[in-house]
Each structure stands twice: as structure tokens, then as C-alpha cells.
Design a protein around this motif. Sequence first.
Motif, PDB file in Angstrom:
ATOM      1  N   TYR A  26     -24.868   7.043  -2.791  1.00 19.25           N
ATOM      2  CA  TYR A  26     -24.307   5.871  -3.626  1.00 19.25           C
ATOM      3  C   TYR A  26     -25.144   4.520  -3.492  1.00 19.25           C
ATOM      4  O   TYR A  26     -25.472   4.333  -4.675  1.00 19.25           O
ATOM      5  N   TYR A 111      -4.629  18.371 -20.776  1.00 22.77           N
ATOM      6  CA  TYR A 111      -5.407  17.862 -19.934  1.00 22.77           C
ATOM      7  C   TYR A 111      -6.075  18.747 -18.834  1.00 22.77           C
ATOM      8  O   TYR A 111      -6.809  18.329 -18.172  1.00 22.77           O
ATOM      9  N   LEU A 170      -1.365  13.074 -19.753  1.00 23.45           N
ATOM     10  CA  LEU A 170      -1.606  12.470 -18.560  1.00 23.45           C
ATOM     11  C   LEU A 170      -0.460  11.211 -18.315  1.00 23.45           C
ATOM     12  O   LEU A 170       0.129  10.935 -17.470  1.00 23.45           O
ATOM     13  N   THR A 215      -1.818   1.871 -13.621  1.00 20.62           N
ATOM     14  CA  THR A 215      -2.227   2.948 -13.361  1.00 20.62           C
ATOM     15  C   THR A 215      -3.008   3.934 -14.424  1.00 20.62           C
ATOM     16  O   THR A 215      -4.249   4.260 -14.402  1.00 20.62           O
ATOM     17  N   LEU A 219      -6.744   4.682 -15.264  1.00 17.93           N
ATOM     18  CA  LEU A 219      -7.495   6.067 -15.316  1.00 17.93           C
ATOM     19  C   LEU A 219      -8.180   6.662 -16.793  1.00 17.93           C
ATOM     20  O   LEU A 219      -9.060   7.177 -16.747  1.00 17.93           O
ATOM     21  N   LYS A 226     -16.887   6.823 -18.912  1.00 17.12           N
ATOM     22  CA  LYS A 226     -17.863   8.094 -18.797  1.00 17.12           C
ATOM     23  C   LYS A 226     -17.893   8.909 -20.211  1.00 17.12           C
ATOM     24  O   LYS A 226     -18.522  10.014 -19.799  1.00 17.12           O
ATOM     25  N   LEU A 282      -9.708  -3.507  -7.965  1.00 19.98           N
ATOM     26  CA  LEU A 282      -9.732  -2.882  -6.671  1.00 19.98           C
ATOM     27  C   LEU A 282      -9.352  -3.548  -5.583  1.00 19.98           C
ATOM     28  O   LEU A 282      -8.837  -2.869  -4.455  1.00 19.98           O
ATOM     29  N   GLN A 285      -5.921  -4.068  -5.079  1.00 20.24           N
ATOM     30  CA  GLN A 285      -4.999  -2.973  -5.030  1.00 20.24           C
ATOM     31  C   GLN A 285      -5.196  -2.417  -3.719  1.00 20.24           C
ATOM     32  O   GLN A 285      -4.064  -2.262  -3.109  1.00 20.24           O
ATOM     33  N   TYR A 286      -6.471  -2.506  -3.043  1.00 22.03           N
ATOM     34  CA  TYR A 286      -6.732  -1.780  -1.780  1.00 22.03           C
ATOM     35  C   TYR A 286      -6.520  -2.690  -0.488  1.00 22.03           C
ATOM     36  O   TYR A 286      -5.916  -2.781   0.449  1.00 22.03           O
ATOM     37  N   GLN A 289      -3.698  -5.523   0.046  1.00 27.59           N
ATOM     38  CA  GLN A 289      -2.615  -4.746   0.574  1.00 27.59           C
ATOM     39  C   GLN A 289      -2.480  -4.199   1.785  1.00 27.59           C
ATOM     40  O   GLN A 289      -1.692  -4.269   2.802  1.00 27.59           O
TER      41      GLN A 289
ATOM     42  N   LEU B 129     -14.445   4.144  -2.934  1.00 25.96           N
ATOM     43  CA  LEU B 129     -13.457   3.527  -3.758  1.00 25.96           C
ATOM     44  C   LEU B 129     -14.363   3.213  -5.038  1.00 25.96           C
ATOM     45  O   LEU B 129     -13.938   3.631  -6.128  1.00 25.96           O
ATOM     46  N   ALA B 132     -15.989   5.896  -7.079  1.00 25.42           N
ATOM     47  CA  ALA B 132     -15.241   6.726  -7.892  1.00 25.42           C
ATOM     48  C   ALA B 132     -14.879   6.314  -9.410  1.00 25.42           C
ATOM     49  O   ALA B 132     -14.688   7.148 -10.170  1.00 25.42           O
ATOM     50  N   PRO B 169     -14.898  10.669  -3.157  1.00 27.09           N
ATOM     51  CA  PRO B 169     -14.187   9.594  -3.423  1.00 27.09           C
ATOM     52  C   PRO B 169     -12.661  10.059  -3.391  1.00 27.09           C
ATOM     53  O   PRO B 169     -11.993   9.753  -2.455  1.00 27.09           O
ATOM     54  N   LEU B 173      -9.652   9.702  -0.577  1.00 27.95           N
ATOM     55  CA  LEU B 173      -8.599   8.769  -0.843  1.00 27.95           C
ATOM     56  C   LEU B 173      -7.282   9.805  -0.878  1.00 27.95           C
ATOM     57  O   LEU B 173      -6.464   9.175  -0.252  1.00 27.95           O
ATOM     58  N   ARG B 176      -6.759  10.395   2.926  1.00 26.99           N
ATOM     59  CA  ARG B 176      -6.290   9.030   3.595  1.00 26.99           C
ATOM     60  C   ARG B 176      -4.971   8.601   3.290  1.00 26.99           C
ATOM     61  O   ARG B 176      -4.246   8.494   4.336  1.00 26.99           O
ATOM     62  N   ILE B 288      -2.010  14.995 -10.372  1.00 27.71           N
ATOM     63  CA  ILE B 288      -2.412  13.827 -11.279  1.00 27.71           C
ATOM     64  C   ILE B 288      -2.008  12.672 -10.608  1.00 27.71           C
ATOM     65  O   ILE B 288      -2.645  11.684 -10.588  1.00 27.71           O
ATOM     66  N   GLY B 291      -4.171  11.867  -7.770  1.00 32.16           N
ATOM     67  CA  GLY B 291      -5.782  11.500  -8.371  1.00 32.16           C
ATOM     68  C   GLY B 291      -5.540  10.303  -9.019  1.00 32.16           C
ATOM     69  O   GLY B 291      -6.624   9.741  -9.268  1.00 32.16           O
ATOM     70  N   ALA B 292      -4.326   9.709  -9.231  1.00 32.36           N
ATOM     71  CA  ALA B 292      -4.096   8.232  -9.783  1.00 32.36           C
ATOM     72  C   ALA B 292      -4.578   7.221  -8.770  1.00 32.36           C
ATOM     73  O   ALA B 292      -4.223   6.036  -9.027  1.00 32.36           O
ATOM     74  N   VAL B 293      -4.925   7.736  -7.387  1.00 32.78           N
ATOM     75  CA  VAL B 293      -5.403   6.995  -6.505  1.00 32.78           C
ATOM     76  C   VAL B 293      -4.384   5.698  -6.082  1.00 32.78           C
ATOM     77  O   VAL B 293      -4.931   4.440  -6.023  1.00 32.78           O
ATOM     78  N   LYS B 294      -3.216   5.948  -6.271  1.00 31.71           N
ATOM     79  CA  LYS B 294      -2.201   4.946  -5.747  1.00 31.71           C
ATOM     80  C   LYS B 294      -2.477   4.612  -4.198  1.00 31.71           C
ATOM     81  O   LYS B 294      -2.356   5.656  -3.490  1.00 31.71           O
ATOM     82  N   GLY B 295      -2.684   3.265  -3.873  1.00 30.91           N
ATOM     83  CA  GLY B 295      -2.834   3.234  -2.376  1.00 30.91           C
ATOM     84  C   GLY B 295      -1.689   3.009  -1.661  1.00 30.91           C
ATOM     85  O   GLY B 295      -0.445   2.629  -2.203  1.00 30.91           O
TER      86      GLY B 295
END
Lengths: 294, 295
Positions: A26, A111, A170, A215, A219, A226, A282, A285-286, A289, B129, B132, B169, B173, B176, B288, B291-295
Motif C-alpha cells: 500500500y 449485482y 444494491l 453509504t 459505494l 474504478k 473517512l 466516519q471512523y 466516532q 481503510l 479500500a 481492507p 473492516l 473488526r 452488501i 461490505g458497505a463498511v459501516k463503522g
Amino acid sequence: MKPLRLRRLSAQVALVPTWIIVIFAYIGTILWTIRISFTSSGILPKYDFVGFKQYDRLFQSSRWTISVENLAIFGLIFVIGCLVLGFLMAVFLDQRIKGEGIFRTIFLYPYAMSFIVTGLVWAWILNPTLGIQQAVQNWGWHGFTFDWLSRGDRAIYLVGFAGMWQSAGLVMAILLAGLRGVDEDIWKAARVDGIPPWRVYLSIVIPMLSSMFVTAVVLLAIAVVKVYDIVVAMTGGGPGISTEVPAKFVIDYLFNRQNIALATAAASVMFVAVLVVLGPWLYNQYFRQDRRAS
Amino acid sequence: MTAETQPRGRKPRRLTASRIGIYAFLVFAAAFFLLPFYVMIVTSFKTMPEIQQGNIFGLPTDFTLKPWSTAWAHACTGVNCEGIRVGVLNSFEIMIPAATLSILLGAINGYALSFWRPRGGNLIFAVLLLGAFIPYQVYLYPLVRMLSKVSLYNTLPGIITVHVIFGLPVMTLLFRNYYVAVPVDLFKAARIDGGGFWTIFFQLMIPMSGPILVVAAILQVTGIWNDFLFGLIFAGRDHLPMTVELNNIVNTTTGTKAYNVNMAATILTALVPLIVYFVSGRWFVRGIAAGAVKG
């Protein structure tokens, strides 16, 4: 019991593979990519320093400009299309309807499939000679034309549309879970007050679901940046270079056009753009919190 | 994310115009989502002369199974005419070890990060994080060089390594977030009983991790199977996964296009993730949400 230091040690040992990945795969790769972008490398890396020359070339290249524009068009169609269609499907599924499970399964199955499969199927359906156009003409509407896939100014819209077909489910799944969490009392209160349902959705439910929308948008946005497979499968970047996207630009210049300095400059631009947009979100969010929690 | 419960929307009033509208919308949407699958199926059972007539939505009049056997065993990518079956094996060879390893590593990470709070844990978490979300293009070239340095480029272990790296990643997540919800007292009790890092992991955490292991498996199996980019770049000629083989078959520039064979090959490639989807049902949706990586 072993002393504290030793016990922590085994946790550190367990994380060694992860540390190696984090440091080399990374952090190391990102720094290396950025370093090469400031050189005059061609097929092989050369570690000179030419400043921002590659970036200048990049932004003067029409191929790159077209790629970025296409990304914006694809992104708008894809994200807005998925959100609108996904939200509508979630709302309509939440009306105590019969066969909800079947509908849900149908809406979400694309999906599970790859963007390669998605791109190939839609390329076939939208095939300018044997696809929809010919089918409709055979049904008797002889003047019907739908050849957007072979039109440089329109093909990218179809790529966005095919992407929407793959990912709208999704959004439906995420929002449906959110709708199920909406308090029944809100509906009762609205009924008592005589507020029409569409008004409740617009003014009360959508704001309540805002975190789910965020969210979903994150996504989808990741998928947009990408985006590569679906373009390769559906149009190969063509006609001409009219459906090129940044991710494909980088791969092409890295592995086919042998200009790694320009390719890494493009990759670095993508990296910085994502960082600028996503970094604050980010962190919010993380890490904020986490601090509040502990 | 809230668990799904019974529908809680407004109570339906008999069959009013709006009810009909709701069903009309849902049926129309369902038709839109099913259409490509229908076209894939009917095309794969048609002969090429029939396809040339241009009734893409019509049922096959001259039913044939030939496209399927061709797609499986004889379809050509350039000069190679061995069909998609080579890719199936390659995809399994890549997917099984890559999914297993990335899930295991993700579980270890999640457990270590949430209970042991090791030095640098926050840094690992932050990098993963961010990792990802960053486009893969940034990592590719240096990774190619690093892997060729250790002779892993264009090999099976090489492509597996790449999948483990980029699966880490989401897997970290996932575990965790799952272990954070496990009561700390449980962990403390195990510590007082003298449990070490690995004892607690294998005897307490893993047995409790059933649901999240299923979710992780769904995510990794479908994700790795559907990958195209890594397979294209890192797998090497002998280990190309099915998605790459499929694209090579369909978008090959030589010869006339056999759309029926292409569609049969496309269905075959989509089969594994579709089976996972239909078998796992609601678990897929949980995947899903996770995978939405809600913390």
C-alpha cells in the motif's frame, strides 16, 4: 499468565503479514508510483527528475481529457440512475406487496455478476446491426434506428446505463433495510394528519435515510472511479477513443503503450482526486466516532 | 444496519388504482432486470443463421445445444481453441486459496485490532481503510515490479497474493466491526483463565464467528471470481481466470463473431456467482450491508 509485554508480542507477531502488506503493497507502491510520475521513464523506469512535465503532457492529451469527461458522464448516469431506480424499487417493495421476495431477488441478481458479463450482454443487446434496432425493425417499424453503441458521441451513455442495470439493486437493498427501520408511528401520525404518502417520503423518510444514501453514494462512487471492466467488455474504449476512462488510460499506457511515466502521472492524479474527496469523509466516519466512543 | 423485519409500510387498501400502479411498476422493473438474462439464454440456443435474421428477443426456432459445447471446449482466443473450460479450473485454483487466506488474515486482523490494541493498530486501520477506496491503478506498476523481484509475477501464487492484498481492507473492516460488538468482558474472562492470543482466537472467537465467516465467504468468492483487472495483469498466460478468457473469446478480432457461443460462455462465467447468490439468499444482502463498511 505470561507477562503483559509477551502477550502483546504475539498480537504483534500475528500482524506481521499485515504490516508487510501495508508497508510494501500500500504505502510503498503509492510512493513509488508518485516518484515515477516525476521522471521521463518510457518502457523501463528511469530515476531522473523532470518536474511536472508528465502532468503537463497528461492534461494536454486529448485522450486523457476525453477519459475524464467520460468518467463524469458515466458517473452521473450511473450514480443518479442507481439512486433513483433503487429508491423507487425500495419504496414500492415496502408497500406490503405479494411476492416481495421474488421481486427483490430479481432486482438484485445482476449485482452478483461481474461488469465483464454485464458489458458483454448489453453490448449484444445493443448491437447496432443485430440487436434491438433490428428486432424493432423486424416488428414492422422500419425506420427505427438505435445505433448509439457505434456512435462516438453517445456510446458512453449506454455504458452508464448498463452499469446502472448491474448496480441499482444494491441501492434497493441498502434503502429497503433503511425503510424497514422507519418507525410505524410516523406513518400513523402522517395518516392522522392527512399528509399524502409521497410528501412523507420526501420530507420525512428521505432525510431519515440520509446516512444510507451516503453509504450508497460512497459505494457507487468507488465503482465509478474504478470503472474499467465494463468499458473493456462493452466498447473496448471505442468507437475510436470515445469511451475511454481514466482507469483504462493508466492500464493502456502501463502495459500496451509502454509509457509508464505518463501512466503513473495519470494514476497519481486519480489518487489525489480520491484522497481530496474521500479523506475528510473517512476521517469523519471512523476516527471521530472512535474517539467519541472511547 | 437494521435487520430486515416484516414490511411496515402503509396498510394496503383493497385493489385501488395506486395498488395496480405499484404492481405495474414492479413488474415492469422486473422485466427490465430479467431481459438481459433472457436474451443470453435464448441466444445461446440459437443457430448462427437464425441469429443473423435479427430477432434478438425471439425464442429459438431451430433449437441447438452446439453453442454450449463449443463454448465449453472449442471456443478460440486468438490461436488457442480450448474453450472456456480452462478458465473455470484457473478461476477455482485462484479463488479457493485466495478467499481462504484473505478471510483468515482479515479475521486475525479484526481480532487483534479490536481486542489487543497493538501499537500502530490505528495506522494499519487507517491505511487499509483508505486503501479500500483508492483506485487500483496507483498500486499496479510497483506491484508488478515487486512481484517479479520475488519471481511471483505471472504465477498462480502471485495472483493469489494480489487478491489477498486487496481483499484485506474489506475483510479487516468486516471482522473488526463484528468483534467490536463482542462484549469485552468475555475476552477479559478468557484472559484471566490464562488464554493467550491464539488460544482465544481459535477456541473463543472463531467458534463465535459463524455468521460473519459466511458473509466474508460470499463477498470473497463472488468478488474474486468476478475480478478481471488483477487476473489480466498478474495471473500470466497459464492461469488466466474465466472472466479474462471470456473477454478474450468474445472480443477476439479474428473470424466472424459467434454470438450464440459468446452468450453460452457468458452464462457459464456468471454461473458460480449466481449460484452463490441464489443459495445464500438473505446472507448476500447482509454481505452488501457489511461490505458497505459501516463503522
